[in-house]
Every structure is written in C-alpha cells, then in structure tokens.
Design a protein around this motif. Structure first.
Motif, mmCIF file in Angstrom:
data_model
loop_
_atom_site.group_PDB
_atom_site.id
_atom_site.type_symbol
_atom_site.label_atom_id
_atom_site.label_comp_id
_atom_site.label_asym_id
_atom_site.label_seq_id
_atom_site.Cartn_x
_atom_site.Cartn_y
_atom_site.Cartn_z
ATOM 1 N N GLU A 298 0.831 -1.206 0.000
ATOM 2 C CA GLU A 298 0.000 0.000 0.000
ATOM 3 C C GLU A 298 0.866 1.257 0.000
ATOM 4 O OE1 GLU A 298 -3.801 -2.001 2.405
ATOM 5 O OE2 GLU A 298 -2.403 -0.656 3.449
ATOM 6 N N ALA A 299 1.908 1.247 0.828
ATOM 7 C CA ALA A 299 2.801 2.408 0.887
ATOM 8 C C ALA A 299 3.515 2.618 -0.446
ATOM 9 C CB ALA A 299 3.816 2.234 2.017
ATOM 10 N N MET A 300 4.065 1.541 -1.001
ATOM 11 C CA MET A 300 4.831 1.667 -2.243
ATOM 12 C C MET A 300 3.935 2.033 -3.428
ATOM 13 S SD MET A 300 7.820 -1.255 -1.870
ATOM 14 C CE MET A 300 6.692 -2.642 -1.759
ATOM 15 N N ALA A 301 2.678 1.558 -3.416
ATOM 16 C CA ALA A 301 1.743 1.954 -4.468
ATOM 17 C C ALA A 301 1.438 3.442 -4.391
ATOM 18 C CB ALA A 301 0.452 1.152 -4.362
ATOM 19 N N CYS A 302 1.584 4.010 -3.191
ATOM 20 C CA CYS A 302 1.423 5.465 -3.014
ATOM 21 C C CYS A 302 2.734 6.205 -3.271
ATOM 22 C CB CYS A 302 0.919 5.763 -1.604
ATOM 23 S SG CYS A 302 -0.765 5.207 -1.290
ATOM 24 N N GLY A 303 3.772 5.478 -3.673
ATOM 25 C CA GLY A 303 5.049 6.098 -3.993
ATOM 26 C C GLY A 303 5.900 6.419 -2.780
ATOM 27 N N VAL A 304 5.654 5.751 -1.649
ATOM 28 C CA VAL A 304 6.381 6.052 -0.408
ATOM 29 C C VAL A 304 7.514 5.053 -0.205
ATOM 30 C CG1 VAL A 304 6.184 6.302 2.095
ATOM 31 C CG2 VAL A 304 4.272 6.970 0.617
#
Length: 378
Positions: A298-304
């Motif tokens: 979820e974080a990486m899909a948000c670019g985090v």
C-alpha cells in the motif's frame, strides 16, 4: 437460495472459510481479493462457498455474483461446526466437485477427512504464523495429505514446511496484492497536516495493531531510533496509525527518550482514509516479522519509500530489497541509519513513480488473476 445450476455432473469448486465479511482483518481482505480474482477468470467454473461464522445478512459485496454462498453462522457457535460438517458432507457426497479449497487450517481436519474418503482433491490456504509452529496431529496430517498448499510468501512456506514436515514442492505461492486504483500517489492533505501538526516536518509512518502481543511490529524500535534520526533531520516526526493496549507503553517510551513531541498516535483510521495518510509519509517504517505485509504494498503503491525487517515475508513485497530497505527487525541503530538514508532521497528506491510501477507489475489485482488461473490449471 442455493444455485440450482450446479448439478452432479457440472465441473465446479467448493470453498470453505471461517469468515470473510463480519470481521475485518488481513486474512479477510486477502480472501476477498482471491474471490474477486476468481470472478475475473476468463472461464470461471461454478463455485459454492461455505462460511462458518458469517450470517446471511453480512455485508457481502459478492452476494449477487455467480458464487453460491452458504451461511452457517449459528448460536451457540459450537453448533456451527456441526452444521458445517453435515452440510459439507452432504454437498460433497452429492455434487462431487473437482476440488475443495480449505480456507483456514482450523477447517483442514474436517475438509481433509471428508475429501480423502470421497477421493476429492483438496487445497489448504495458509497465511502466516498460524502454521509457523508444530500443529496438533489432526491439523498436521490434514496439511500433509493435501494435494496442494497455497501460501502468501516464501518465508511462510519455509516456516510451515520446517515446523510441520511438509514437502515444499507441494506448496504454491499466491501472494497478497494491492488495489492500485485506491492506493495512489498524491499531495499531502493540508487538513491532515494541520490535524496531526505535521506541517513543515519530515514524516515517518507505521500502520499496525498496537497490541502487547504484537510488539514484533517494531513501533518501539522506531521510537528508539528517533533520537539519532532527529540529529540528522531535526524536523522529523513519527505518525503511528493503529490502536491497541500497547499504546500507553509506547507513549511512556517516547517520553522517557525525550521524543514525545515527535510521536503522533493517530489511533484507528478506516480503510477508505488510509490513502490520504500514506501520502503524508516521507518514509514508511515497519521493521517487523511479517508473513507478507500488505501495508508495504500500500505504501509503495502510493510512492512512499519503505523499510521492513530482513528475515520475514516482507522479502516478497520488497522484492529482496530491490524496492526497499530491509534491516534487522530489533536493531534500532540499523533502523535509524536506513531512515536517514531514505530521507536524504539519493537512492532509486526513493523514486515514487518507479516504486509504484514495479510494485504493481507484480502485486496488482491483474497479476493475482493471472496467478490464480495458473494455479487452478495445476
């Protein structure tokens, strides 16, 4: 009402789950993703779904789909298992499905016993720590006799096989995925920045249950790492999302370390509001021991940019460190060093556009449909 289109000669499957809709959690979300993928298959065989603890009035988003749901929630609960055993036995005896998918280890002894006597292949779905230690003999025997076992990560496979004498060649990967349309990059919400007093700050973030039995999530280790991180980045703050009985201990720890003003406990945040919270983060930090860790996706899909532990199922979503930082999960110095490196932003893994692209290439709903289709053909 039962689906009258299913006849003894129809090719079809049976799924048996504890619960999907009346309880929220990682397993329930994972199962719903699998059912969504199943419904998206190009040639979906008919399927009947037995639910031990869900009632007919549960919030079922698939209730009008081609899936035939059988709700067996009963009071007292012990009668539900009796009801499930009778209903499943009669169904298998009459319908003779191609395969039964057992959705939890707690149901495996019943499913295994019935399927072995009726010569019906069965697959057991496993997730994480429920199969990481030696199981009672009935559970272990049901796993050992299963035609296939599905699990979410290589780590969960290895732990389950080692603890329960399983053949790893019979274990298939069916990983968690992330909804790339829901979890997207975006600007930081000015309303949330004001609410949590984060304006002008660099933000570390964790989404986790704050239960005293789940200290492996690493929130305490991240708090211990804060003083060193603050030396390099004086404006750093740590946003902790989640609730549980361990929060008072964590708050005391922050006070003892002199970083209470840097730790923000946001409490429970509903799923629909999570994406705006992920967008507040400059670093997603969870040096944990996970069976997989969908929050990393979820974080990486948000670019985090993301930090995890280095000896657990997070190796799969972080692609063995290609997409993020993996550190010893109880090592505060390693967490501090990695967070400082991420906040400097000089690594490709800090490129949010690339991070999202690489995450969705392997862990999107489309990828899950393709993987499920492959496994059903085995």
């Amino acid at each position: 009402m039962p689906n009258s289109s299913v006849s003894p000669s129809s090719p079809h499957y049976v799924f048996a789950f504890l619960e999907i809709f009346e309880c929220e959690g990682g397993i329930q979300s994972y199962i719903q993703d699998i059912l969504s993928a199943y419904l998206a298959l190009p040639q979906m065989p008919a399927a009947t779904v037995f639910l031990l603890r869900d009632g007919p009035n549960c919030p079922n988003p698939f209730s009008h789909s081609k899936l035939d749901f059988r709700y067996l929630k009963t009071f007292p609960a012990v009668l539900g298992r009796v009801r499930l055993a009778i209903a499943l036995a009669l169904y298998l005896l009459w319908q003779r499905p191609q395969r039964v998918f057992c959705g939890h280890i707690r149901l495996a002894p019943l499913v295994g016993w019935l399927c072995q006597r009726l010569n019906i292949p069965y697959t057991v779905l496993t997730y994480g720590k429920e199969v990481w230690s030696s199981l009672p003999p009935p559970d272990q025997q049901a796993l050992q006799a299963a035609d296939r076992i599905w699990t979410i990560s290589r780590y969960s496979r290895d732990m389950a096989c080692q603890a329960n004498q399983l053949d790893p060649t019979r274990v298939d990967m069916l990983p968690c995925v992330v909804n790339g349309q829901t979890f997207t990059p975006g600007s930081k919400s000015s309303e949330l920045l004001e609410k949590y007093q984060l304006t002008g700050h660099r933000v570390l973030m964790t989404v986790a249950r704050l239960w005293s039995g789940d200290i492996y999530k690493g929130v305490d280790i991240t708090i211990r790492a804060l003083p060193k991180i603050a030396q390099a980045f004086p404006t750093v703050k740590y946003l902790v999302i989640g609730r549980g009985d361990d929060q008072p201990r964590l708050a005391r720890l922050a006070t003892e370390l002199g970083v209470a003003d840097r730790v923000v406990f946001a409490g429970f945040v509903p799923t629909e509001a999570l994406v705006d919270h992920y967008r507040l983060a400059d670093v997603y930090v969870m040096p944990s021991q996970e069976g997989f860790g969908i929050v990393y996706l979820e974080a990486m899909a948000c670019g985090v940019p993301t930090l995890s532990g280095d000896s657990d199922g997070s190796a799969d979503p972080l692609q063995d460190g290609r997409l993020g930082w993996r550190v010893p999960h109880r090592d505060e110095a390693a967490v501090a060093t990695a967070c400082i490196e991420i906040l400097k932003g000089n690594d490709r893994r800090c490129d949010g556009t690339w991070l999202r692209q690489e995450t969705l290439a392997k862990f999107s709903q489309t990828a899950l449909v393709e993987r499920l289709q492959t496994l059903l053909a085995v």
